[in-house]
Design an enzyme around this catalytic site. Structure first.
Site, PDB file in Angstrom:
ATOM      1  N   LYS A 199      16.885   3.973   1.040  1.00 24.22           N
ATOM      2  CA  LYS A 199      17.608   3.852   2.315  1.00 24.22           C
ATOM      3  C   LYS A 199      18.780   2.916   2.054  1.00 24.22           C
ATOM      4  O   LYS A 199      18.672   1.701   2.243  1.00 24.22           O
ATOM      5  CB  LYS A 199      16.660   3.276   3.383  1.00 24.22           C
ATOM      6  N   VAL A 207      11.272   5.438   8.902  1.00 22.17           N
ATOM      7  CA  VAL A 207      10.540   6.645   8.519  1.00 22.17           C
ATOM      8  C   VAL A 207       9.085   6.319   8.216  1.00 22.17           C
ATOM      9  O   VAL A 207       8.761   5.205   7.811  1.00 22.17           O
ATOM     10  CB  VAL A 207      11.193   7.341   7.303  1.00 22.17           C
ATOM     11  N   LYS A 260       0.815  -1.195   0.000  1.00 22.16           N
ATOM     12  CA  LYS A 260       0.000   0.000   0.000  1.00 22.16           C
ATOM     13  C   LYS A 260       0.859   1.260   0.000  1.00 22.16           C
ATOM     14  O   LYS A 260       0.405   2.357  -0.267  1.00 22.16           O
ATOM     15  CB  LYS A 260      -0.887   0.034   1.264  1.00 22.16           C
ATOM     16  N   GLY A 261       2.131   1.078   0.356  1.00 25.76           N
ATOM     17  CA  GLY A 261       2.996   2.225   0.647  1.00 25.76           C
ATOM     18  C   GLY A 261       3.143   3.243  -0.461  1.00 25.76           C
ATOM     19  O   GLY A 261       3.404   4.417  -0.209  1.00 25.76           O
ATOM     20  N   GLU A 302       7.552   2.313  -6.078  1.00 23.19           N
ATOM     21  CA  GLU A 302       7.662   1.766  -4.724  1.00 23.19           C
ATOM     22  C   GLU A 302       7.821   2.900  -3.726  1.00 23.19           C
ATOM     23  O   GLU A 302       8.238   4.009  -4.081  1.00 23.19           O
ATOM     24  CB  GLU A 302       8.871   0.801  -4.702  1.00 23.19           C
ATOM     25  N   ASP A 303       7.468   2.636  -2.460  1.00 27.65           N
ATOM     26  CA  ASP A 303       7.614   3.684  -1.443  1.00 27.65           C
ATOM     27  C   ASP A 303       9.062   3.831  -0.984  1.00 27.65           C
ATOM     28  O   ASP A 303       9.586   4.933  -0.887  1.00 27.65           O
ATOM     29  CB  ASP A 303       6.679   3.409  -0.244  1.00 27.65           C
ATOM     30  N   ASP A 321      14.861  -0.648   0.974  1.00 25.77           N
ATOM     31  CA  ASP A 321      15.651  -0.783   2.203  1.00 25.77           C
ATOM     32  C   ASP A 321      16.715  -1.864   1.927  1.00 25.77           C
ATOM     33  O   ASP A 321      17.740  -1.578   1.318  1.00 25.77           O
ATOM     34  CB  ASP A 321      14.647  -1.153   3.310  1.00 25.77           C
TER      35      ASP A 321
HETATM   36  P1  IMP Z   1      13.163  -4.252   1.659  1.00 25.26           P
HETATM   37  O1  IMP Z   1      12.777  -5.591   1.115  1.00 25.26           O
HETATM   38  O2  IMP Z   1      14.003  -4.359   2.883  1.00 25.26           O
HETATM   39  O3  IMP Z   1      13.789  -3.332   0.634  1.00 25.26           O
HETATM   40  O4  IMP Z   1      11.831  -3.609   2.221  1.00 25.26           O
HETATM   41  C1  IMP Z   1      10.993  -2.909   1.465  1.00 25.26           C
HETATM   42  C2  IMP Z   1       9.691  -2.658   2.198  1.00 25.26           C
HETATM   43  O5  IMP Z   1       9.834  -2.569   3.614  1.00 25.26           O
HETATM   44  C3  IMP Z   1       9.165  -1.305   1.770  1.00 25.26           C
HETATM   45  O6  IMP Z   1       8.396  -1.391   0.610  1.00 25.26           O
HETATM   46  C4  IMP Z   1       8.375  -0.869   2.991  1.00 25.26           C
HETATM   47  O7  IMP Z   1       7.069  -1.374   2.914  1.00 25.26           O
HETATM   48  C5  IMP Z   1       9.103  -1.497   4.152  1.00 25.26           C
HETATM   49  N1  IMP Z   1      10.037  -0.540   4.804  1.00 25.26           N
HETATM   50  C6  IMP Z   1      11.384  -0.556   4.775  1.00 25.26           C
HETATM   51  N2  IMP Z   1      11.907   0.477   5.475  1.00 25.26           N
HETATM   52  C7  IMP Z   1      10.840   1.176   5.971  1.00 25.26           C
HETATM   53  C8  IMP Z   1      10.716   2.377   6.770  1.00 25.26           C
HETATM   54  O8  IMP Z   1      11.689   3.036   7.179  1.00 25.26           O
HETATM   55  N3  IMP Z   1       9.451   2.775   7.050  1.00 25.26           N
HETATM   56  C9  IMP Z   1       8.335   2.108   6.609  1.00 25.26           C
HETATM   57  N4  IMP Z   1       8.412   0.998   5.853  1.00 25.26           N
HETATM   58  C10 IMP Z   1       9.650   0.526   5.539  1.00 25.26           C
HETATM   59 MG    MG Z   2       6.412  -1.418   0.181  1.00 22.51          MG
END
Ligand code: IMP
Ligand code: MG
Length: 191
Positions: free
Chosen positions: A142, A165, A54-55, A110-111, A114
């Site tokens: 990030k 965040v 949803k982000g 994408e939002d 990370d």
């Molecule tokens: P990744 O697989 O670690 O890149 O995670 C991606 C997903 O984790 C993002 O699409 C977000 O939904 C969530 N996410 C990662 N960091 C944050 C944050 O700082 N705040 C809120 N959601 C986050």
């Molecule tokens: Mg997401």
């Protein structure tokens, strides 16, 4: 006797537990720039934006209004963070695209990226579907916790420090998506 539920602050947008990182105005200006860039990069082509629910909802809504091209949208929902803790790399498709992306120029919206595990897996899935091209737009980057170092983000709104965040679509256990700005939660235990 059950503990009293924690009182919510009187107004969410002025919640003292939030430290604003990017204001509404900064976000608007940055997205206008991204929109112009995408409009130039895809000149003469049709474009499909694929929002990751949803982000990405607010980023998607604002970005698409800054892209002056023939454009369609679609959405996917994948499980990743399961209530605000950490990414496993196992991506489960909760909602798939409504339409085929075969021969389409696609930007995945994408939002935040990370570790990059979710997006890497999602892109692998989409790349097997015969799109003409696939690029990635992430509102936030990030980079510090990144595990998938090869993941290329073509369009980035802002780069953020290694902190949790919220706002502008991003949540902590479902809350804060409605903030019109991006903030750091000062004391996550207080939420
Ligand atoms: P990744 O697989 O670690 O890149 O995670 C991606 C997903 O984790 C993002 O699409 C977000 O939904 C969530 N996410 C990662 N960091 C944050 C944050 O700082 N705040 C809120 N959601 C986050
Ligand atoms: Mg997401």
């Amino acid at each position: 006797m059950a503990a009293e539920p924690q009182m919510s602050s009187a107004t969410e947008f002025t919640n003292p537990n939030l430290e604003v990182l990017f204001s509404e105005e900064q976000i608007r200006d940055r997205i206008a720039m991204l929109g112009r860039q995408i409009t130039e990069d895809y000149a003469g082509k049709d474009l499909t934006l694929v929002g990751v629910l949803k982000g990405s909802c607010l980023f998607m809504a604002d970005l698409m209004r800054q892209i002056d091209l023939t454009l369609t949208i679609d959405f996917m929902s994948v499980s990743s963070y399961k209530d605000g803790t950490r990414s496993t790399g196992d991506v489960e498709i909760l909602k798939d695209l409504s339409n085929s992306i075969r021969d389409k120029h696609v930007i995945v919206v994408e939002d935040i990226v990370d570790t990059g595990l979710t997006l890497t897996r999602l892109l692998e899935i989409l790349e097997s579907r015969g799109a003409a091209s696939i690029r990635l737009a992430s509102f936030l980057d990030k980079p510090e916790p990144r595990i998938m170092k090869d993941l290329k983000i073509d369009y980035i709104g802002f780069t953020v420090p290694n902190k949790f965040v919220v706002g502008y679509g991003l949540d902590a256990a479902g809350r804060y998506r409605n903030l019109p700005f991006i903030a750091v939660v000062r004391d996550p235990a207080r939420v």
